[in-house]
Design a protein around this motif. Structure first.
Motif, short mmCIF file in Angstrom:
data_model
loop_
_atom_site.label_atom_id
_atom_site.label_comp_id
_atom_site.label_asym_id
_atom_site.label_seq_id
_atom_site.Cartn_x
_atom_site.Cartn_y
_atom_site.Cartn_z
N THR A 81 0.82 -1.21 0.00
CA THR A 81 0.00 0.00 0.00
C THR A 81 0.86 1.26 0.00
O THR A 81 2.07 1.23 0.23
CB THR A 81 -0.92 0.05 1.23
OG1 THR A 81 -0.12 0.26 2.41
CG2 THR A 81 -1.72 -1.23 1.38
N GLY A 82 0.19 2.38 -0.24
CA GLY A 82 0.76 3.71 -0.06
C GLY A 82 -0.26 4.56 0.65
O GLY A 82 -1.43 4.54 0.29
N GLU A 83 0.16 5.30 1.66
CA GLU A 83 -0.76 6.13 2.43
C GLU A 83 -0.50 7.61 2.18
O GLU A 83 0.63 8.03 1.99
CB GLU A 83 -0.63 5.83 3.93
CG GLU A 83 -1.02 4.40 4.28
CD GLU A 83 -1.17 4.18 5.78
OE1 GLU A 83 -1.18 5.17 6.52
OE2 GLU A 83 -1.27 3.01 6.19
N VAL A 138 -1.22 9.45 -0.41
CA VAL A 138 -0.47 9.49 -1.65
C VAL A 138 -0.46 10.87 -2.29
O VAL A 138 0.40 11.17 -3.11
CB VAL A 138 -1.03 8.47 -2.67
CG1 VAL A 138 -0.72 7.07 -2.22
CG2 VAL A 138 -2.52 8.67 -2.86
N GLN A 177 1.80 13.03 0.22
CA GLN A 177 3.09 12.35 0.24
C GLN A 177 3.75 12.37 1.62
O GLN A 177 4.97 12.45 1.74
CB GLN A 177 4.02 13.00 -0.79
CG GLN A 177 3.45 13.02 -2.20
CD GLN A 177 4.24 13.89 -3.14
OE1 GLN A 177 5.27 14.41 -2.78
NE2 GLN A 177 3.77 14.07 -4.35
N GLY A 188 4.55 3.71 3.16
CA GLY A 188 4.02 2.52 2.53
C GLY A 188 4.11 1.35 3.47
O GLY A 188 5.01 1.27 4.32
N SER A 193 5.99 4.16 -1.22
CA SER A 193 4.82 3.33 -1.51
C SER A 193 5.29 2.04 -2.16
O SER A 193 6.33 2.00 -2.82
CB SER A 193 3.85 4.07 -2.44
OG SER A 193 3.34 5.23 -1.84
#
Length: 224
Positions: free
Chosen positions: A114-116, A118, A121, A125, A149
């Motif tokens: 995952t990436g949080e 995004v 920024q 991840g 990420s």
């Protein structure tokens, strides 16, 4: 069941046998957040035997992003959500907007990268794991650095590899999860001259692991 919410039609899984195309499943509404949280598109698909695993990216009316992972039995067309949804809502995993970005089957587990946050920024991840059909909840497996990420994953010779992107002028990392379940940096993409570098794709072919590498610089993308 097909639906249209906030101008978006439910994403669908379609099957083509070489002659005829037909719809076999629609991605359902994300009802953990109410009927305003609809699915916008399918991002990733992974075939494992007769099962297709895929990621659905959802959004509510304020464009708060969240994600879910599903399994589709190709023999019965049965669709099931795998574990909890990712996001910042009640019962969801993550500390903000979360996009699930990659899937990999490894040592009996389904892994999800995952990436949080995004868009701003700011967050990290993560990698989660679950045993489909056994577990009902995701387990956090790894947390990486700020602004990273997890774009890609691959299982190779008993180890799990994760290709990262980073939203800063720094090295993108290719991470490896060893047999004792610890993560370390395998190689990096090299310092970018801009604000983005990535290992955008991983695949195994003919006993080798291939990685697609991207640098935000005046050079072409490469594979290694």
């Amino acid at each position: 069941v097909s639906y249209t919410t906030a101008g978006h039609t439910a994403p669908s899984i379609r099957m083509f046998d070489g002659t005829t195309e037909r719809i076999v499943a629609f991605v359902p509404l994300n009802r953990t957040q109410g009927v305003t949280s609809n699915s916008k598109y399918i991002y990733e698909m992974l075939l494992d035997g007769n099962t297709i695993y895929f990621i659905a990216h959802d959004s509510d009316v304020t464009n708060d992003l969240r994600s879910r992972v599903f399994s589709l039995d190709t023999a019965t067309n049965e669709l099931q959500q795998i574990g909890e949804a990712f996001g910042d809502g009640t019962g969801e995993l993550g500390s903000g907007q979360v996009l699930a970005l990659s899937l990999c089957k490894h040592n009996g587990f389904l892994f999800c990268g995952t990436g949080e946050h995004v868009y701003n920024q700011s967050a990290t991840g993560k990698v989660y794991r679950i045993r489909p059909g056994v577990d009902t909840a995701w387990t956090l497996d790894a947390t990486f650095a700020a602004k990273e990420s997890v774009l890609s994953m691959a299982s190779y010779k008993g180890k799990l590899y994760a290709g990262l992107t980073i939203f800063s002028a720094a090295d993108a990392r290719l991470m490896v999860r060893t047999t004792d379940n610890t993560w370390s940096s395998s190689i990096t993409a090299g310092t970018a001259t801009g604000t983005l570098s990535a290992f955008s794709a991983l695949t195994v072919f003919d006993e080798n692991l291939y990685a697609a590498r991207y640098l935000n610089a005046a050079t072409d993308a490469t594979s290694i």
